[in-house]
Design a protein around this motif. Structure first.
Motif, short mmCIF file in Angstrom:
data_model
loop_
_atom_site.label_atom_id
_atom_site.label_comp_id
_atom_site.label_asym_id
_atom_site.label_seq_id
_atom_site.Cartn_x
_atom_site.Cartn_y
_atom_site.Cartn_z
N LEU A 41 1.43 6.57 -6.86
CA LEU A 41 0.28 7.37 -7.26
C LEU A 41 0.52 8.86 -7.02
O LEU A 41 0.05 9.70 -7.79
CB LEU A 41 -0.98 6.91 -6.54
CG LEU A 41 -1.50 5.53 -6.94
CD1 LEU A 41 -2.64 5.11 -6.02
CD2 LEU A 41 -1.93 5.51 -8.39
N ASP A 53 0.83 -1.21 0.00
CA ASP A 53 0.00 0.00 0.00
C ASP A 53 0.86 1.26 0.00
O ASP A 53 0.57 2.22 -0.71
CB ASP A 53 -0.93 0.02 1.21
CG ASP A 53 -2.08 -0.98 1.10
OD1 ASP A 53 -2.32 -1.52 0.01
OD2 ASP A 53 -2.74 -1.19 2.14
N HIS A 72 -8.62 0.13 -9.12
CA HIS A 72 -8.93 1.52 -9.51
C HIS A 72 -7.68 2.38 -9.66
O HIS A 72 -7.76 3.47 -10.22
CB HIS A 72 -9.89 2.15 -8.50
CG HIS A 72 -11.21 1.46 -8.44
ND1 HIS A 72 -12.10 1.45 -9.49
CD2 HIS A 72 -11.80 0.73 -7.46
CE1 HIS A 72 -13.17 0.76 -9.17
NE2 HIS A 72 -13.01 0.31 -7.93
N GLU A 73 -6.54 1.90 -9.16
CA GLU A 73 -5.32 2.70 -9.21
C GLU A 73 -4.38 2.31 -10.34
O GLU A 73 -3.52 3.09 -10.71
CB GLU A 73 -4.55 2.56 -7.88
CG GLU A 73 -5.18 3.25 -6.70
CD GLU A 73 -6.26 2.41 -6.03
OE1 GLU A 73 -7.06 2.99 -5.29
OE2 GLU A 73 -6.33 1.20 -6.28
N TYR A 80 -6.34 -3.18 -5.89
CA TYR A 80 -5.75 -2.05 -6.59
C TYR A 80 -6.38 -1.75 -7.95
O TYR A 80 -5.84 -0.96 -8.72
CB TYR A 80 -4.24 -2.28 -6.79
CG TYR A 80 -3.49 -2.42 -5.49
CD1 TYR A 80 -3.41 -1.37 -4.59
CD2 TYR A 80 -2.86 -3.62 -5.17
CE1 TYR A 80 -2.72 -1.50 -3.39
CE2 TYR A 80 -2.15 -3.75 -3.99
CZ TYR A 80 -2.09 -2.70 -3.10
OH TYR A 80 -1.40 -2.83 -1.93
N VAL A 126 2.42 1.68 -3.49
CA VAL A 126 1.41 2.11 -4.46
C VAL A 126 1.05 3.57 -4.21
O VAL A 126 0.93 4.36 -5.14
CB VAL A 126 0.16 1.19 -4.40
CG1 VAL A 126 -1.00 1.79 -5.18
CG2 VAL A 126 0.51 -0.19 -4.94
N SER A 127 0.89 3.95 -2.96
CA SER A 127 0.56 5.33 -2.62
C SER A 127 1.65 6.29 -3.10
O SER A 127 1.36 7.34 -3.68
CB SER A 127 0.36 5.46 -1.11
OG SER A 127 0.06 6.78 -0.77
#
Length: 109
Positions: free
Chosen positions: A38, A31, A88-89, A86, A34-35
């Motif tokens: 993004l 997470d 949607h990302e 994940y 990924v954050s």
């Protein structure tokens, strides 16, 4: 600086890190990665989700060595969980790698 130097972000998520014990997931590191990706505002690729290369599978998977139906079920469950988490990302997924090394768990062609 990252966003100025590159045109995409990529995050590799090792199954052994996410599920160190069977059915016990820890997505905290994934997470965070990924954050951070993004936050760059760049298109994100995640994967490979399942990598049969040496050292990439959870230790507990070794107890299922050569049991293709069981290993396939575990892999599908993990893949579905990651995709759902994940979806949607992520712009692009790399689903598998190392399948040319499938003998890692006593699997054959």
């Amino acid at each position: 600086e990252y966003a100025r130097a590159f045109n995409a972000a990529s995050v590799c998520i090792r199954w052994r890190d996410v599920e160190p014990y069977e059915a016990q997931h820890d997505w905290s590191r994934a997470d965070a990665a990924v954050s951070a990706a993004l936050d760059s505002g760049l298109p994100l690729t995640i994967g490979p989700i399942i990598d049969l290369s040496a050292g990439m599978l959870p230790e507990w998977a070794l107890t299922w060595e050569a049991d293709l139906p069981a290993l396939a079920a575990f892999m599908c469950d993990y893949l579905e969980t990651a995709l759902t988490r994940y979806k949607h990302e992520v712009r692009r997924w790399v689903v598998c790698a190392g399948f040319n090394n499938a003998d890692a768990l006593g699997l054959a062609d």
